[in-house]
Design a protein around this motif. Structure first.
Motif, PDB file in Angstrom:
ATOM      1  N   PHE A 158     -23.743 -22.813  12.236  1.00  0.00           N
ATOM      2  CA  PHE A 158     -23.678 -23.546  13.506  1.00  0.00           C
ATOM      3  C   PHE A 158     -24.144 -24.988  13.323  1.00  0.00           C
ATOM      4  O   PHE A 158     -23.529 -25.921  13.871  1.00  0.00           O
ATOM      5  N   LEU A 159     -25.206 -25.188  12.531  1.00  0.00           N
ATOM      6  CA  LEU A 159     -25.685 -26.548  12.271  1.00  0.00           C
ATOM      7  C   LEU A 159     -24.629 -27.372  11.537  1.00  0.00           C
ATOM      8  O   LEU A 159     -24.412 -28.547  11.849  1.00  0.00           O
ATOM      9  N   ILE A 160     -23.955 -26.755  10.564  1.00  0.00           N
ATOM     10  CA  ILE A 160     -22.873 -27.449   9.857  1.00  0.00           C
ATOM     11  C   ILE A 160     -21.759 -27.792  10.840  1.00  0.00           C
ATOM     12  O   ILE A 160     -21.161 -28.876  10.786  1.00  0.00           O
ATOM     13  N   GLY A 161     -21.475 -26.873  11.773  1.00  0.00           N
ATOM     14  CA  GLY A 161     -20.462 -27.115  12.790  1.00  0.00           C
ATOM     15  C   GLY A 161     -20.805 -28.299  13.676  1.00  0.00           C
ATOM     16  O   GLY A 161     -19.916 -29.053  14.086  1.00  0.00           O
ATOM     17  N   LEU A 166     -18.780 -34.822  14.182  1.00  0.00           N
ATOM     18  CA  LEU A 166     -18.690 -36.251  13.859  1.00  0.00           C
ATOM     19  C   LEU A 166     -17.321 -36.637  13.314  1.00  0.00           C
ATOM     20  O   LEU A 166     -16.895 -37.782  13.433  1.00  0.00           O
ATOM     21  N   SER A 167     -16.634 -35.664  12.710  1.00  0.00           N
ATOM     22  CA  SER A 167     -15.361 -35.973  12.043  1.00  0.00           C
ATOM     23  C   SER A 167     -14.239 -36.282  13.018  1.00  0.00           C
ATOM     24  O   SER A 167     -13.155 -36.698  12.601  1.00  0.00           O
ATOM     25  N   ILE A 168     -14.458 -36.109  14.305  1.00  0.00           N
ATOM     26  CA  ILE A 168     -13.413 -36.452  15.269  1.00  0.00           C
ATOM     27  C   ILE A 168     -13.182 -37.957  15.299  1.00  0.00           C
ATOM     28  O   ILE A 168     -12.123 -38.434  15.690  1.00  0.00           O
ATOM     29  N   ILE A 169     -14.170 -38.735  14.847  1.00  0.00           N
ATOM     30  CA  ILE A 169     -14.016 -40.187  14.764  1.00  0.00           C
ATOM     31  C   ILE A 169     -13.297 -40.516  13.454  1.00  0.00           C
ATOM     32  O   ILE A 169     -13.759 -40.129  12.382  1.00  0.00           O
ATOM     33  N   PRO A 170     -12.168 -41.205  13.486  1.00  0.00           N
ATOM     34  CA  PRO A 170     -11.401 -41.494  12.264  1.00  0.00           C
ATOM     35  C   PRO A 170     -12.222 -42.299  11.262  1.00  0.00           C
ATOM     36  O   PRO A 170     -12.980 -43.195  11.628  1.00  0.00           O
ATOM     37  N   GLY A 171     -12.055 -41.931   9.990  1.00  0.00           N
ATOM     38  CA  GLY A 171     -12.799 -42.596   8.928  1.00  0.00           C
ATOM     39  C   GLY A 171     -14.037 -41.839   8.517  1.00  0.00           C
ATOM     40  O   GLY A 171     -14.656 -42.130   7.496  1.00  0.00           O
ATOM     41  N   THR A 172     -14.416 -40.834   9.317  1.00  0.00           N
ATOM     42  CA  THR A 172     -15.631 -40.065   9.017  1.00  0.00           C
ATOM     43  C   THR A 172     -15.386 -39.068   7.890  1.00  0.00           C
ATOM     44  O   THR A 172     -16.172 -38.975   6.957  1.00  0.00           O
ATOM     45  N   SER A 173     -14.325 -38.297   7.983  1.00  0.00           N
ATOM     46  CA  SER A 173     -13.944 -37.243   7.039  1.00  0.00           C
ATOM     47  C   SER A 173     -14.516 -35.898   7.468  1.00  0.00           C
ATOM     48  O   SER A 173     -15.728 -35.736   7.633  1.00  0.00           O
ATOM     49  N   ARG A 174     -13.615 -34.949   7.667  1.00  0.00           N
ATOM     50  CA  ARG A 174     -14.035 -33.598   8.030  1.00  0.00           C
ATOM     51  C   ARG A 174     -14.873 -32.981   6.915  1.00  0.00           C
ATOM     52  O   ARG A 174     -15.934 -32.421   7.160  1.00  0.00           O
ATOM     53  N   SER A 175     -14.382 -33.075   5.699  1.00  0.00           N
ATOM     54  CA  SER A 175     -15.155 -32.521   4.584  1.00  0.00           C
ATOM     55  C   SER A 175     -16.439 -33.318   4.387  1.00  0.00           C
ATOM     56  O   SER A 175     -17.492 -32.753   4.075  1.00  0.00           O
ATOM     57  N   GLY A 176     -16.369 -34.637   4.589  1.00  0.00           N
ATOM     58  CA  GLY A 176     -17.551 -35.475   4.411  1.00  0.00           C
ATOM     59  C   GLY A 176     -18.659 -35.125   5.382  1.00  0.00           C
ATOM     60  O   GLY A 176     -19.830 -34.994   5.000  1.00  0.00           O
ATOM     61  N   SER A 177     -18.322 -34.960   6.658  1.00  0.00           N
ATOM     62  CA  SER A 177     -19.342 -34.664   7.661  1.00  0.00           C
ATOM     63  C   SER A 177     -19.952 -33.288   7.455  1.00  0.00           C
ATOM     64  O   SER A 177     -21.169 -33.106   7.596  1.00  0.00           O
ATOM     65  N   THR A 178     -19.129 -32.294   7.106  1.00  0.00           N
ATOM     66  CA  THR A 178     -19.669 -30.952   6.894  1.00  0.00           C
ATOM     67  C   THR A 178     -20.517 -30.901   5.621  1.00  0.00           C
ATOM     68  O   THR A 178     -21.561 -30.237   5.599  1.00  0.00           O
TER      69      THR A 178
END
Length: 276
Positions: A158-161, A166-178
Protein backbone atom coordinates in the motif's frame (compact mmCIF):
# COMPACT_ATOMS: atom_id res chain seq x y z
CA UNK A 1 -4.32 9.38 -42.70
CA UNK A 2 -1.55 8.47 -45.17
CA UNK A 3 0.90 5.82 -44.02
CA UNK A 4 4.22 6.28 -45.81
CA UNK A 5 7.51 4.47 -45.21
CA UNK A 6 8.72 7.51 -43.23
CA UNK A 7 5.67 7.29 -40.97
CA UNK A 8 6.40 3.61 -40.29
CA UNK A 9 9.99 4.51 -39.35
CA UNK A 10 8.66 7.15 -36.96
CA UNK A 11 6.38 4.59 -35.30
CA UNK A 12 9.23 2.09 -35.02
CA UNK A 13 11.38 4.76 -33.36
CA UNK A 14 8.57 5.53 -30.91
CA UNK A 15 8.28 1.80 -30.18
CA UNK A 16 12.01 1.65 -29.45
CA UNK A 17 11.76 4.66 -27.12
CA UNK A 18 8.80 3.07 -25.34
CA UNK A 19 10.52 -0.30 -24.99
CA UNK A 20 13.61 1.31 -23.44
CA UNK A 21 11.98 3.87 -21.18
CA UNK A 22 8.99 1.86 -19.87
CA UNK A 23 11.18 -0.26 -17.60
CA UNK A 24 14.10 2.03 -16.86
CA UNK A 25 13.10 4.60 -14.20
CA UNK A 26 13.36 7.55 -16.59
CA UNK A 27 9.69 8.08 -17.60
CA UNK A 28 8.30 6.54 -20.77
CA UNK A 29 5.42 9.03 -21.03
CA UNK A 30 7.80 11.94 -20.59
CA UNK A 31 10.10 10.65 -23.32
CA UNK A 32 7.20 9.92 -25.68
CA UNK A 33 5.77 13.42 -25.25
CA UNK A 34 9.20 14.98 -25.77
CA UNK A 35 9.89 12.88 -28.87
CA UNK A 36 6.50 13.93 -30.22
CA UNK A 37 7.70 17.55 -30.10
CA UNK A 38 10.36 16.71 -32.71
CA UNK A 39 9.06 13.64 -34.54
CA UNK A 40 5.33 13.89 -34.92
CA UNK A 41 3.43 11.05 -36.55
CA UNK A 42 0.75 11.97 -39.05
CA UNK A 43 -2.28 11.33 -36.85
CA UNK A 44 -4.99 13.21 -35.02
CA UNK A 45 -4.33 14.50 -31.50
CA UNK A 46 -7.02 12.13 -30.18
CA UNK A 47 -5.33 9.11 -31.75
CA UNK A 48 -1.87 10.11 -30.49
CA UNK A 49 -3.19 10.59 -26.95
CA UNK A 50 -4.53 7.03 -27.06
CA UNK A 51 -1.49 5.62 -28.91
CA UNK A 52 1.04 6.88 -26.34
CA UNK A 53 -0.74 4.79 -23.70
CA UNK A 54 -1.79 1.71 -25.68
CA UNK A 55 1.72 1.24 -27.13
CA UNK A 56 2.75 0.31 -23.59
CA UNK A 57 0.80 -2.94 -23.95
CA UNK A 58 3.67 -4.27 -26.07
CA UNK A 59 6.08 -3.58 -23.21
CA UNK A 60 3.69 -5.19 -20.72
CA UNK A 61 3.39 -8.37 -22.79
CA UNK A 62 7.19 -8.64 -22.71
CA UNK A 63 7.27 -8.65 -18.91
CA UNK A 64 4.42 -11.18 -18.80
CA UNK A 65 6.38 -13.48 -21.11
CA UNK A 66 9.65 -13.16 -19.18
CA UNK A 67 8.04 -13.51 -15.74
CA UNK A 68 5.31 -15.98 -16.66
CA UNK A 69 6.40 -18.59 -14.12
CA UNK A 70 6.46 -15.97 -11.37
CA UNK A 71 3.17 -14.34 -12.40
CA UNK A 72 0.90 -17.22 -13.41
CA UNK A 73 -0.62 -18.83 -10.28
CA UNK A 74 -1.40 -22.25 -11.78
CA UNK A 75 0.81 -25.16 -12.75
CA UNK A 76 -0.69 -27.51 -15.35
CA UNK A 77 2.18 -29.99 -15.62
CA UNK A 78 -0.10 -32.60 -14.07
CA UNK A 79 -3.24 -32.15 -16.20
CA UNK A 80 -5.37 -34.28 -13.92
CA UNK A 81 -4.52 -32.15 -10.88
CA UNK A 82 -3.34 -28.58 -11.58
CA UNK A 83 -1.31 -27.08 -8.75
CA UNK A 84 -2.34 -23.70 -7.35
CA UNK A 85 0.61 -21.52 -6.37
CA UNK A 86 -0.84 -19.76 -3.34
CA UNK A 87 2.21 -17.52 -2.88
CA UNK A 88 1.63 -16.04 -6.35
CA UNK A 89 -2.02 -15.37 -5.54
CA UNK A 90 -0.79 -13.60 -2.41
CA UNK A 91 1.47 -11.35 -4.49
CA UNK A 92 -1.39 -10.47 -6.83
CA UNK A 93 -3.63 -9.54 -3.89
CA UNK A 94 -0.87 -7.19 -2.70
CA UNK A 95 -0.65 -5.77 -6.22
CA UNK A 96 -4.38 -4.97 -6.06
CA UNK A 97 -3.79 -3.12 -2.78
CA UNK A 98 -0.90 -1.18 -4.37
CA UNK A 99 -3.07 -0.20 -7.36
CA UNK A 100 -5.94 1.30 -5.36
CA UNK A 101 -4.43 4.77 -4.61
CA UNK A 102 -3.30 5.27 -8.21
CA UNK A 103 -6.63 4.13 -9.63
CA UNK A 104 -8.57 6.61 -7.48
CA UNK A 105 -6.31 9.55 -8.35
CA UNK A 106 -6.25 8.68 -12.07
CA UNK A 107 -10.04 8.53 -12.28
CA UNK A 108 -10.36 11.89 -10.50
CA UNK A 109 -7.55 13.90 -12.10
CA UNK A 110 -6.40 12.23 -15.36
CA UNK A 111 -8.28 14.59 -17.69
CA UNK A 112 -7.07 17.69 -15.82
CA UNK A 113 -3.45 16.54 -15.84
CA UNK A 114 -3.55 15.72 -19.57
CA UNK A 115 -4.96 19.16 -20.30
CA UNK A 116 -2.59 21.18 -18.10
CA UNK A 117 0.57 19.26 -17.17
CA UNK A 118 1.71 17.59 -20.41
CA UNK A 119 4.21 20.36 -21.10
CA UNK A 120 7.99 20.28 -21.68
CA UNK A 121 8.62 22.41 -18.56
CA UNK A 122 6.65 20.07 -16.28
CA UNK A 123 8.34 17.01 -17.78
CA UNK A 124 11.80 18.59 -17.41
CA UNK A 125 11.09 19.60 -13.81
CA UNK A 126 9.93 16.15 -12.75
CA UNK A 127 12.84 14.52 -14.57
CA UNK A 128 15.25 16.65 -12.52
CA UNK A 129 13.42 16.39 -9.18
CA UNK A 130 13.19 12.61 -9.24
CA UNK A 131 16.70 12.32 -10.64
CA UNK A 132 17.95 14.14 -7.54
CA UNK A 133 15.72 11.88 -5.40
CA UNK A 134 17.32 8.73 -6.86
CA UNK A 135 20.83 9.97 -6.15
CA UNK A 136 19.92 11.17 -2.64
CA UNK A 137 18.18 7.91 -1.69
CA UNK A 138 20.98 5.75 -3.03
CA UNK A 139 23.52 7.85 -1.07
CA UNK A 140 21.51 7.18 2.10
CA UNK A 141 22.52 3.50 1.82
CA UNK A 142 19.24 2.29 3.31
CA UNK A 143 19.64 -1.30 4.48
CA UNK A 144 16.94 -3.43 2.84
CA UNK A 145 14.75 -5.33 5.29
CA UNK A 146 12.60 -6.81 2.50
CA UNK A 147 14.89 -8.70 0.17
CA UNK A 148 12.51 -10.94 -1.78
CA UNK A 149 9.31 -10.26 -3.68
CA UNK A 150 7.45 -12.78 -1.52
CA UNK A 151 8.45 -10.87 1.64
CA UNK A 152 6.51 -7.74 0.65
CA UNK A 153 3.63 -7.23 3.08
CA UNK A 154 0.22 -5.65 2.45
CA UNK A 155 1.33 -2.54 4.34
CA UNK A 156 4.47 -2.26 2.19
CA UNK A 157 2.41 -2.79 -0.97
CA UNK A 158 0.00 0.00 0.00
CA UNK A 159 2.87 2.39 0.80
CA UNK A 160 4.45 1.64 -2.59
CA UNK A 161 1.03 2.30 -4.15
CA UNK A 162 0.93 5.73 -2.52
CA UNK A 163 4.26 6.56 -4.14
CA UNK A 164 2.94 5.32 -7.48
CA UNK A 165 0.32 8.07 -7.34
CA UNK A 166 3.14 10.51 -8.13
CA UNK A 167 3.58 8.92 -11.55
CA UNK A 168 0.37 10.49 -12.84
CA UNK A 169 2.46 13.63 -13.41
CA UNK A 170 4.34 13.23 -16.75
CA UNK A 171 8.09 12.91 -16.43
CA UNK A 172 7.89 11.18 -13.06
CA UNK A 173 7.98 7.54 -14.27
CA UNK A 174 5.72 4.81 -12.97
CA UNK A 175 8.63 2.48 -12.33
CA UNK A 176 10.68 5.37 -10.94
CA UNK A 177 8.09 6.42 -8.36
CA UNK A 178 7.40 2.86 -7.19
CA UNK A 179 11.11 2.04 -6.96
CA UNK A 180 11.88 5.24 -5.04
CA UNK A 181 9.08 4.44 -2.61
CA UNK A 182 10.19 0.84 -2.24
CA UNK A 183 13.82 1.78 -1.58
CA UNK A 184 12.78 4.35 1.03
CA UNK A 185 10.83 1.78 3.04
CA UNK A 186 13.58 -0.83 2.89
CA UNK A 187 12.76 -3.02 -0.12
CA UNK A 188 15.76 -4.36 -2.06
CA UNK A 189 16.37 -3.15 -5.62
CA UNK A 190 15.55 -6.53 -7.17
CA UNK A 191 12.33 -6.97 -5.17
CA UNK A 192 11.34 -3.36 -5.93
CA UNK A 193 11.86 -3.88 -9.67
CA UNK A 194 9.95 -7.17 -9.69
CA UNK A 195 7.03 -5.68 -7.76
CA UNK A 196 7.00 -2.79 -10.24
CA UNK A 197 6.65 -5.32 -13.06
CA UNK A 198 3.68 -6.95 -11.31
CA UNK A 199 1.96 -3.61 -10.64
CA UNK A 200 2.50 -2.48 -14.23
CA UNK A 201 0.40 -5.33 -15.66
CA UNK A 202 -3.06 -4.39 -14.29
CA UNK A 203 -2.27 -0.66 -14.35
CA UNK A 204 -1.36 -0.59 -18.03
CA UNK A 205 -4.14 -2.92 -19.12
CA UNK A 206 -6.59 -0.73 -17.20
CA UNK A 207 -5.27 2.56 -18.59
CA UNK A 208 -5.18 1.16 -22.13
CA UNK A 209 -8.78 0.00 -21.87
CA UNK A 210 -9.87 3.44 -20.62
CA UNK A 211 -8.04 5.19 -23.47
CA UNK A 212 -9.51 2.82 -26.06
CA UNK A 213 -12.95 3.33 -24.58
CA UNK A 214 -12.59 7.12 -24.79
CA UNK A 215 -11.21 6.97 -28.33
CA UNK A 216 -13.68 4.37 -29.55
CA UNK A 217 -12.93 0.95 -31.00
CA UNK A 218 -13.23 2.05 -34.63
CA UNK A 219 -9.89 2.45 -36.43
CA UNK A 220 -8.76 3.15 -39.95
CA UNK A 221 -6.43 0.64 -41.59
CA UNK A 222 -3.51 3.05 -41.09
CA UNK A 223 -4.29 3.43 -37.38
CA UNK A 224 -4.36 -0.34 -36.92
CA UNK A 225 -0.95 -0.65 -38.59
CA UNK A 226 0.48 2.13 -36.40
CA UNK A 227 -0.78 0.44 -33.22
CA UNK A 228 0.51 -2.99 -34.25
CA UNK A 229 3.95 -1.75 -35.37
CA UNK A 230 4.36 0.35 -32.23
CA UNK A 231 3.32 -2.44 -29.86
CA UNK A 232 5.40 -5.14 -31.57
CA UNK A 233 8.49 -2.91 -31.58
CA UNK A 234 7.99 -2.02 -27.90
CA UNK A 235 7.56 -5.73 -27.10
CA UNK A 236 10.80 -6.80 -28.79
CA UNK A 237 12.88 -3.98 -27.32
CA UNK A 238 11.40 -4.53 -23.85
CA UNK A 239 12.57 -8.16 -23.82
CA UNK A 240 16.18 -7.00 -23.98
CA UNK A 241 15.77 -3.99 -21.68
CA UNK A 242 14.11 -5.99 -18.87
CA UNK A 243 16.88 -8.60 -18.95
CA UNK A 244 19.49 -5.82 -18.89
CA UNK A 245 17.83 -4.03 -15.96
CA UNK A 246 17.53 -7.16 -13.79
CA UNK A 247 21.18 -8.01 -14.44
CA UNK A 248 22.31 -4.40 -13.85
CA UNK A 249 20.62 -3.81 -10.49
CA UNK A 250 22.04 -7.01 -9.01
CA UNK A 251 25.46 -5.36 -9.18
CA UNK A 252 24.88 -1.59 -9.29
CA UNK A 253 22.52 1.10 -7.99
CA UNK A 254 20.08 3.51 -9.65
CA UNK A 255 22.25 6.64 -9.48
CA UNK A 256 23.15 6.51 -13.17
CA UNK A 257 19.46 6.86 -14.02
CA UNK A 258 19.24 9.81 -11.63
CA UNK A 259 22.09 11.60 -13.41
CA UNK A 260 20.53 10.82 -16.80
CA UNK A 261 17.23 12.36 -15.68
CA UNK A 262 18.94 15.52 -14.41
CA UNK A 263 20.99 16.02 -17.59
CA UNK A 264 18.00 15.40 -19.87
CA UNK A 265 15.80 17.72 -17.81
CA UNK A 266 18.36 20.53 -18.02
CA UNK A 267 18.73 20.06 -21.79
CA UNK A 268 14.96 20.19 -22.23
CA UNK A 269 14.73 23.44 -20.22
CA UNK A 270 17.58 25.00 -22.23
CA UNK A 271 16.11 23.93 -25.58
CA UNK A 272 12.56 25.06 -24.93
CA UNK A 273 13.85 28.19 -23.18
CA UNK A 274 15.57 29.23 -26.41
CA UNK A 275 12.53 28.19 -28.47
CA UNK A 276 10.16 30.34 -26.36
Amino acid sequence: MELSFIEILKVIFLGIVEGITEWLPISSTGHMLLVDQFLQINATDEFKEMFFVVIQLGAILAVVLLFWNKMFPFNFKDKSRPVIKTHIFSIWFKVVVACIPGAVVTILFDDYIEAHLHTPLIIASTLIIYGIAFIFIENMHIHPTTRKLSDITYKTAFLIGLFQVLSIIPGTSRSGSTIIGALLIGVSRVAAAEFTFFVAVPVMFGLSFIKLLKFGFVFTASEVVILLVGCVTAFIVSLFVIKFLMSYIKKKDFKVFGWYRIILGILVIIYFGFMA
